[in-house]
Design a protein around this motif. Sequence first.
Motif, PDB file in Angstrom:
ATOM      1  N   PHE A   1       8.402  16.297  -0.211  1.00 47.51           N
ATOM      2  CA  PHE A   1       9.047  15.017   0.081  1.00 47.51           C
ATOM      3  C   PHE A   1       8.822  14.599   1.536  1.00 47.51           C
ATOM      4  CE2 PHE A   1      11.067  16.730  -3.627  1.00 47.51           C
ATOM      5  CZ  PHE A   1      11.040  15.650  -4.482  1.00 47.51           C
ATOM      6  N   SER A   2       7.551  14.684   1.915  1.00 47.82           N
ATOM      7  CA  SER A   2       7.152  14.228   3.239  1.00 47.82           C
ATOM      8  C   SER A   2       6.030  13.219   3.098  1.00 47.82           C
ATOM      9  CB  SER A   2       6.695  15.408   4.109  1.00 47.82           C
ATOM     10  OG  SER A   2       5.460  15.925   3.642  1.00 47.82           O
ATOM     11  N   VAL A   3       5.839  12.443   4.147  1.00 48.28           N
ATOM     12  CA  VAL A   3       4.763  11.466   4.187  1.00 48.28           C
ATOM     13  C   VAL A   3       4.150  11.501   5.580  1.00 48.28           C
ATOM     14  CG1 VAL A   3       6.423   9.628   4.733  1.00 48.28           C
ATOM     15  CG2 VAL A   3       4.150   9.021   3.908  1.00 48.28           C
ATOM     16  N   THR A   4       2.828  11.502   5.641  1.00 52.98           N
ATOM     17  CA  THR A   4       2.113  11.538   6.914  1.00 52.98           C
ATOM     18  C   THR A   4       1.401  10.209   7.108  1.00 52.98           C
ATOM     19  OG1 THR A   4       1.766  13.927   6.694  1.00 52.98           O
ATOM     20  CG2 THR A   4       0.373  12.759   8.277  1.00 52.98           C
TER      21      THR A   4
ATOM     22  N   SER B   1       7.773  15.467  12.574  1.00 56.08           N
ATOM     23  CA  SER B   1       6.877  16.361  13.301  1.00 56.08           C
ATOM     24  C   SER B   1       5.537  15.656  13.496  1.00 56.08           C
ATOM     25  CB  SER B   1       6.690  17.686  12.548  1.00 56.08           C
ATOM     26  OG  SER B   1       6.157  17.460  11.257  1.00 56.08           O
ATOM     27  N   ARG B   2       4.686  16.267  14.314  1.00 53.17           N
ATOM     28  CA  ARG B   2       3.383  15.673  14.602  1.00 53.17           C
ATOM     29  C   ARG B   2       2.335  16.217  13.650  1.00 53.17           C
ATOM     30  NH1 ARG B   2       1.561  12.747  18.870  1.00 53.17           N
ATOM     31  NH2 ARG B   2      -0.648  12.873  19.443  1.00 53.17           N
ATOM     32  N   GLY B   3       1.599  15.321  13.035  1.00 57.00           N
ATOM     33  CA  GLY B   3       0.554  15.724  12.113  1.00 57.00           C
ATOM     34  C   GLY B   3      -0.826  15.574  12.724  1.00 57.00           C
ATOM     35  N   LYS B   4      -1.817  15.625  11.874  1.00 55.24           N
ATOM     36  CA  LYS B   4      -3.199  15.516  12.340  1.00 55.24           C
ATOM     37  C   LYS B   4      -3.491  14.124  12.866  1.00 55.24           C
ATOM     38  CE  LYS B   4      -5.022  19.000   9.126  1.00 55.24           C
ATOM     39  NZ  LYS B   4      -5.979  19.251   8.018  1.00 55.24           N
ATOM     40  N   GLU B   5      -4.386  14.056  13.828  1.00 58.30           N
ATOM     41  CA  GLU B   5      -4.857  12.800  14.413  1.00 58.30           C
ATOM     42  C   GLU B   5      -3.737  11.974  15.039  1.00 58.30           C
ATOM     43  OE1 GLU B   5      -6.787  11.351  10.748  1.00 58.30           O
ATOM     44  OE2 GLU B   5      -8.670  11.504  11.870  1.00 58.30           O
ATOM     45  N   GLY B   6      -2.645  12.647  15.413  1.00 59.36           N
ATOM     46  CA  GLY B   6      -1.551  11.939  16.046  1.00 59.36           C
ATOM     47  C   GLY B   6      -0.621  11.226  15.081  1.00 59.36           C
TER      48      GLY B   6
ATOM     49  N   VAL C   1       4.618  13.076  10.707  1.00 56.57           N
ATOM     50  CA  VAL C   1       4.995  13.638   9.416  1.00 56.57           C
ATOM     51  C   VAL C   1       6.509  13.452   9.267  1.00 56.57           C
ATOM     52  CG1 VAL C   1       5.041  15.677   7.942  1.00 56.57           C
ATOM     53  CG2 VAL C   1       3.164  15.349   9.575  1.00 56.57           C
ATOM     54  N   ILE C   2       6.901  12.620   8.326  1.00 53.71           N
ATOM     55  CA  ILE C   2       8.307  12.344   8.079  1.00 53.71           C
ATOM     56  C   ILE C   2       8.721  13.048   6.795  1.00 53.71           C
ATOM     57  CG2 ILE C   2      10.079  10.573   7.798  1.00 53.71           C
ATOM     58  CD1 ILE C   2       8.600  10.481  10.484  1.00 53.71           C
ATOM     59  N   THR C   3       9.698  13.925   6.896  1.00 53.92           N
ATOM     60  CA  THR C   3      10.184  14.678   5.746  1.00 53.92           C
ATOM     61  C   THR C   3      11.610  14.253   5.430  1.00 53.92           C
ATOM     62  OG1 THR C   3       8.820  16.574   6.363  1.00 53.92           O
ATOM     63  CG2 THR C   3      10.598  16.973   4.786  1.00 53.92           C
ATOM     64  N   LYS C   4      11.825  13.846   4.215  1.00 53.40           N
ATOM     65  CA  LYS C   4      13.152  13.389   3.803  1.00 53.40           C
ATOM     66  C   LYS C   4      14.074  14.579   3.580  1.00 53.40           C
ATOM     67  CE  LYS C   4      13.505  11.446  -0.252  1.00 53.40           C
ATOM     68  NZ  LYS C   4      13.489  10.463  -1.341  1.00 53.40           N
TER      69      LYS C   4
ATOM     70  N   PHE D   1       0.825  -1.204   0.000  1.00 47.73           N
ATOM     71  CA  PHE D   1       0.000   0.000   0.000  1.00 47.73           C
ATOM     72  C   PHE D   1       0.863   1.259   0.000  1.00 47.73           C
ATOM     73  CE2 PHE D   1      -3.625  -2.556   1.922  1.00 47.73           C
ATOM     74  CZ  PHE D   1      -4.439  -2.430   0.799  1.00 47.73           C
ATOM     75  N   LEU D   2       1.938   1.250   0.788  1.00 50.21           N
ATOM     76  CA  LEU D   2       2.818   2.409   0.850  1.00 50.21           C
ATOM     77  C   LEU D   2       3.503   2.655  -0.501  1.00 50.21           C
ATOM     78  CD1 LEU D   2       4.451   1.867   4.362  1.00 50.21           C
ATOM     79  CD2 LEU D   2       2.942   3.770   3.705  1.00 50.21           C
ATOM     80  N   LEU D   3       3.998   1.582  -1.117  1.00 47.00           N
ATOM     81  CA  LEU D   3       4.693   1.738  -2.393  1.00 47.00           C
ATOM     82  C   LEU D   3       3.740   2.198  -3.495  1.00 47.00           C
ATOM     83  CD1 LEU D   3       7.072  -1.364  -2.424  1.00 47.00           C
ATOM     84  CD2 LEU D   3       7.628   1.008  -1.862  1.00 47.00           C
TER      85      LEU D   3
END
Length: 277
Positions: A86-89, A127-132, A135-138, A27-29
Amino acid sequence: MTATESPPITPAPAGARTLSQEETIRFLLERSHRRNRTVPIRREFVQMATPGGPAPGALQSLVRRSQARALDLYLLVSAVTSAGDFSVTEWSTTWARSVGLFDEKSGTVGVSRAWKVLRDLKLINRSRGKEGKSVITKLHEDGSGTLYTPPGGRGEKYFQLPFEYWDEGLHESLSLPAKAMLLIASSLRKEKFDLPQERLPGWYGISADTAGRGLKELQDRAVLAHVDDEWFPTLSTRSGYASKPIYELLPPFHLRGMGTALPESTADSPAGNPSAP
């Protein structure tokens, strides 16, 4: 809900099973929308070019500290973050399943520790995103902490890791030394190459013993093959000659997306000429 409270857990439908590691990764890929199904990685992740010559990149720290989980997460984040900032939540539990951790409490703790390793190496921001969600930013592969941009600028050297790395389960079955040597071999961007183990500590920060174990495992798994031996003159043997193995990555890793690879006759390499004894 206050800022310190955790979001409520949405219960799964009755009788539903937990998504497997393979399903989670798939699913991620799929979300990456990479049409060529490869992940571009700058060579600087494995080896830096310095005024004094080649030096180890961030990969050495992950190997020396036995941070296999952090490497797995870094490669997966690199695959998923393909545009925008280039981030993923995503939920921490999703990342935990992607590395084979299914207990919610221990899984999120394990993933959090791995993110900290990558953050300390300045490979990501968290960092912290919505709903806990997290957020990972490369960030740039050189560990400078600068914002990430896609490779491909003039003179930039990068290689491609194909999605088959996950499709064929190598992310799960290969040891950390084998994963490191796969990345190092891919970064050379050559059809055939040598990897003199006595020089790997200086070039990549990988011990000769670790490199040897990794190379053997890649051969046993038919990822890499010992295709020839190159003889060279030397005073270190009674005969005046010695040999070194020549390797070749096998499909789907063979010459897959070699980035800015140069022709074989002019291809650059660590320390100027890896074929020298």
